[in-house]
Design a protein around this motif. Structure first.
Motif, short mmCIF file in Angstrom:
data_model
loop_
_atom_site.label_atom_id
_atom_site.label_comp_id
_atom_site.label_asym_id
_atom_site.label_seq_id
_atom_site.Cartn_x
_atom_site.Cartn_y
_atom_site.Cartn_z
N LYS A 276 -6.84 -5.55 -0.69
CA LYS A 276 -7.67 -6.27 -1.66
C LYS A 276 -8.29 -5.29 -2.65
CE LYS A 276 -11.27 -9.87 -1.72
NZ LYS A 276 -12.33 -9.31 -2.56
N ALA A 277 -8.78 -4.17 -2.14
CA ALA A 277 -9.35 -3.15 -3.02
C ALA A 277 -8.26 -2.54 -3.90
CB ALA A 277 -10.01 -2.06 -2.18
N LEU A 278 -7.07 -2.35 -3.34
CA LEU A 278 -5.94 -1.83 -4.12
C LEU A 278 -5.63 -2.75 -5.29
CD1 LEU A 278 -3.71 0.48 -3.93
CD2 LEU A 278 -2.27 -1.27 -2.87
N ASP A 279 -5.70 -4.05 -5.05
CA ASP A 279 -5.44 -5.05 -6.08
C ASP A 279 -6.58 -5.11 -7.10
OD1 ASP A 279 -4.15 -7.19 -7.36
OD2 ASP A 279 -5.18 -8.67 -6.11
N GLU A 280 -7.81 -5.12 -6.61
CA GLU A 280 -8.96 -5.30 -7.50
C GLU A 280 -9.23 -4.08 -8.39
OE1 GLU A 280 -12.18 -6.42 -4.96
OE2 GLU A 280 -11.50 -8.51 -4.81
N THR A 281 -8.79 -2.91 -7.98
CA THR A 281 -9.01 -1.70 -8.78
C THR A 281 -7.78 -1.32 -9.61
OG1 THR A 281 -8.36 -0.29 -6.91
CG2 THR A 281 -10.72 -0.75 -7.18
N TYR A 282 -6.78 -2.18 -9.63
CA TYR A 282 -5.52 -1.88 -10.31
C TYR A 282 -5.73 -1.41 -11.76
CZ TYR A 282 -0.93 -2.71 -12.46
OH TYR A 282 0.25 -2.60 -13.17
N ASP A 283 -6.60 -2.10 -12.48
CA ASP A 283 -6.81 -1.74 -13.88
C ASP A 283 -7.44 -0.35 -14.04
OD1 ASP A 283 -5.71 -4.05 -14.87
OD2 ASP A 283 -7.64 -5.11 -15.02
N LEU A 284 -8.11 0.14 -13.00
CA LEU A 284 -8.73 1.46 -13.06
C LEU A 284 -7.73 2.59 -12.87
CD1 LEU A 284 -12.04 0.91 -11.05
CD2 LEU A 284 -11.74 0.96 -13.53
N TYR A 285 -6.63 2.33 -12.11
CA TYR A 285 -5.70 3.41 -11.81
C TYR A 285 -4.31 3.23 -12.41
CZ TYR A 285 -3.92 0.40 -7.99
OH TYR A 285 -3.39 -0.63 -7.27
N LYS A 286 -3.98 2.08 -12.96
CA LYS A 286 -2.61 1.78 -13.37
C LYS A 286 -2.07 2.72 -14.44
CE LYS A 286 -3.96 -1.90 -16.63
NZ LYS A 286 -3.54 -1.27 -17.88
N ASP A 287 -2.96 3.37 -15.17
CA ASP A 287 -2.52 4.34 -16.18
C ASP A 287 -2.66 5.78 -15.71
OD1 ASP A 287 -1.92 2.31 -18.08
OD2 ASP A 287 -4.06 2.13 -18.53
N GLY A 288 -2.91 5.96 -14.40
CA GLY A 288 -3.11 7.30 -13.85
C GLY A 288 -1.89 8.18 -13.98
N THR A 289 -0.70 7.61 -13.82
CA THR A 289 0.56 8.32 -14.07
C THR A 289 1.49 7.33 -14.76
OG1 THR A 289 1.76 7.68 -12.05
CG2 THR A 289 0.25 9.57 -11.89
N ALA A 290 2.62 7.85 -15.22
CA ALA A 290 3.55 7.00 -15.97
C ALA A 290 4.13 5.87 -15.13
CB ALA A 290 4.69 7.86 -16.53
N ALA A 291 4.18 6.04 -13.81
CA ALA A 291 4.83 5.05 -12.94
C ALA A 291 3.85 4.13 -12.22
CB ALA A 291 5.70 5.76 -11.92
N MET A 292 2.54 4.31 -12.40
CA MET A 292 1.59 3.61 -11.54
C MET A 292 1.45 2.12 -11.83
SD MET A 292 -1.40 6.22 -10.39
CE MET A 292 -1.84 5.14 -9.02
N LYS A 293 1.96 1.66 -12.94
CA LYS A 293 1.95 0.21 -13.19
C LYS A 293 2.75 -0.54 -12.12
CE LYS A 293 1.07 0.11 -18.18
NZ LYS A 293 0.63 1.51 -18.30
N ARG A 294 3.65 0.17 -11.44
CA ARG A 294 4.48 -0.46 -10.41
C ARG A 294 3.71 -0.73 -9.12
NH1 ARG A 294 10.24 2.79 -11.09
NH2 ARG A 294 10.44 2.46 -13.33
N TRP A 295 2.42 -0.35 -9.07
CA TRP A 295 1.59 -0.70 -7.92
C TRP A 295 1.10 -2.15 -7.99
CZ3 TRP A 295 1.52 1.41 -3.43
CH2 TRP A 295 1.79 2.77 -3.28
N SER A 296 1.40 -2.84 -9.07
CA SER A 296 1.08 -4.27 -9.11
C SER A 296 1.71 -4.94 -7.89
CB SER A 296 1.65 -4.87 -10.40
OG SER A 296 1.48 -6.27 -10.41
N LEU A 297 0.94 -5.76 -7.19
CA LEU A 297 1.39 -6.27 -5.90
C LEU A 297 2.62 -7.16 -5.99
CD1 LEU A 297 -1.91 -7.03 -3.96
CD2 LEU A 297 -0.40 -5.03 -3.78
#
Length: 376
Positions: A276-297
């Motif tokens: 749940k925390a992984l999902d709710e903080t997605y906007d905070l980390y999704k631009d952390g690296t070039a591939a992190m947008k793929r952490w969308s559940l």
């Protein structure tokens, strides 16, 4: 009337604050995660997620990096780490395969929380003359000591080009980081890894340059050979890779890396709070690296993956409308396979305790293949 309205508003505000506080308290105050070496994509992504957890929930995360699969797994299995950001060693240890075929290892009951889709191929220095997998014949290929996750994928990718380990010069480095940076230092010509590790960006900017050997989806013979070695990958078009010009596609294989993994015994409520925390903080980390947008559940919370999803993760994925009946069927079959491997291991170990370690591992790998064939 005004007093009642003001009281109701104040009460609603207090309830809202209480809910926020409770949500934050669902996560522990501190956690320990393991990951690949500093400089790896896994470490960078774990760091970005940990930073997001700290900002949103005040949770302090200590990341323990290791260059070997065993080094990432032992703290988790010994209860010294809460989660591990793993690669394919999650699959191997669940089946007691390769480095985990020794008598003191064997199948372990792990569960996935989520796993980002990742691409992999044979990645070479641009001046090494490796434009296809076949071109790797006689070249120096970097492997990592104690890391079947990297090494067996490389063996599978070499098989795509009709090559075995006897056809190349395998050079083993003590850590993942050392292996990945070895091409820049001209200590190797190629390796197999995800295309976004920091060492590859350095290689791309170095005088040697970078080259991706394609794994074309329509090469059925090549894929048949690859999957005989490692049956957990599929063709993938990658547009995020070190040194890859914008708008171009690299033909690779897809697997899951990193896979956020924990033990089956981990509390379902704890894992539910984590995803749940992984999902709710997605906007905070999704631009952390070039591939992190793929952490969308909708991508990272779906099978196939190295080990079954944890029941706490499944509960949250169902609530989000992501988990399907097909996903549940896959998960149950994966659990059945793990149970079958564990049962076969217990029987095998009780009958072969007098074997030497190498003989034991070789015999178990043959038994494991027999069990897997019976399940398929």
């Amino acid at each position: 009337m005004d007093t009642r309205i003001r009281f109701g508003t104040a009460l609603a505000g207090l309830m809202a604050l209480s809910m926020v506080s409770a949500s934050a308290q669902d996560l522990p105050n501190t956690m320990v995660w393991t990951s690949y070496d500093v400089g790896s994509a896994g470490y960078a992504e774990a760091s970005a997620i940990a930073d997001a957890f700290g900002k949103e929930f005040g949770t302090r995360v200590r990341i323990q990096p290791s260059g070997s699969g065993i080094g990432r797994l032992q703290p988790l299995l010994q209860g010294r780490a809460d989660y591990a950001f793993l690669a394919t060693e999650a699959f191997f240890v669940a089946e007691g395969a390769f480095d985990f075929a020794k008598p003191d290892w064997g199948p372990r009951n792990l569960r996935a929380v989520a796993g980002r889709p990742a691409g992999i191929t044979l990645i070479a220095a641009g001046d090494a003359g490796i434009n296809t997998v076949e071109d790797a014949r006689g070249k120096r290929i970097a492997f990592v000591a104690g890391n079947p996750s990297v090494n067996v994928k490389c063996e599978a990718i070499l098989a795509f080009g009709g090559l075995t380990l006897d056809d190349v010069e395998v050079i083993t480095f003590p850590t993942y980081s050392a292996a990945m940076s070895s091409m820049t230092r001209n200590e190797s010509d190629a390796t197999c890894t995800t295309p976004t590790t920091s060492q590859l960006y350095e290689l791309a900017e170095s005088p040697r340059g970078i080259q991706y050997a394609p794994l074309e989806a329509d090469n059925k013979e090549g894929w048949d050979k690859l999957l005989k070695v490692l049956p957990i990958m599929a063709p993938s078009d990658e547009d995020v890779a070190a040194g890859l010009p914008e708008g171009e596609i690299a033909k690779m294989a897809a697997y899951r890396y990193p896979v956020i993994t924990t033990t089956a015994e981990k509390s379902a409520d704890e894992v539910y709070a984590f995803i749940k925390a992984l999902d709710e903080t997605y906007d905070l980390y999704k631009d952390g690296t070039a591939a992190m947008k793929r952490w969308s559940l909708d991508m990272s919370g779906k099978p196939a993956i190295d080990v079954p999803f944890h029941e706490g993760a499944v509960r949250y994925l169902k609530e989000k409308g992501i988990w399907t009946d097909e996903d549940e069927s896959w998960n149950q079959k994966r659990i059945e396979r793990m149970d079958a491997m564990a049962k076969a291991w217990d029987e095998f170990k009780s009958q072969n305790e007098s074997m030497g370690e190498d003989e034991y591992a070789e015999a178990w790998m043959a038994k494991r293949a027999e069990v897997a064939a019976g399940l398929n």
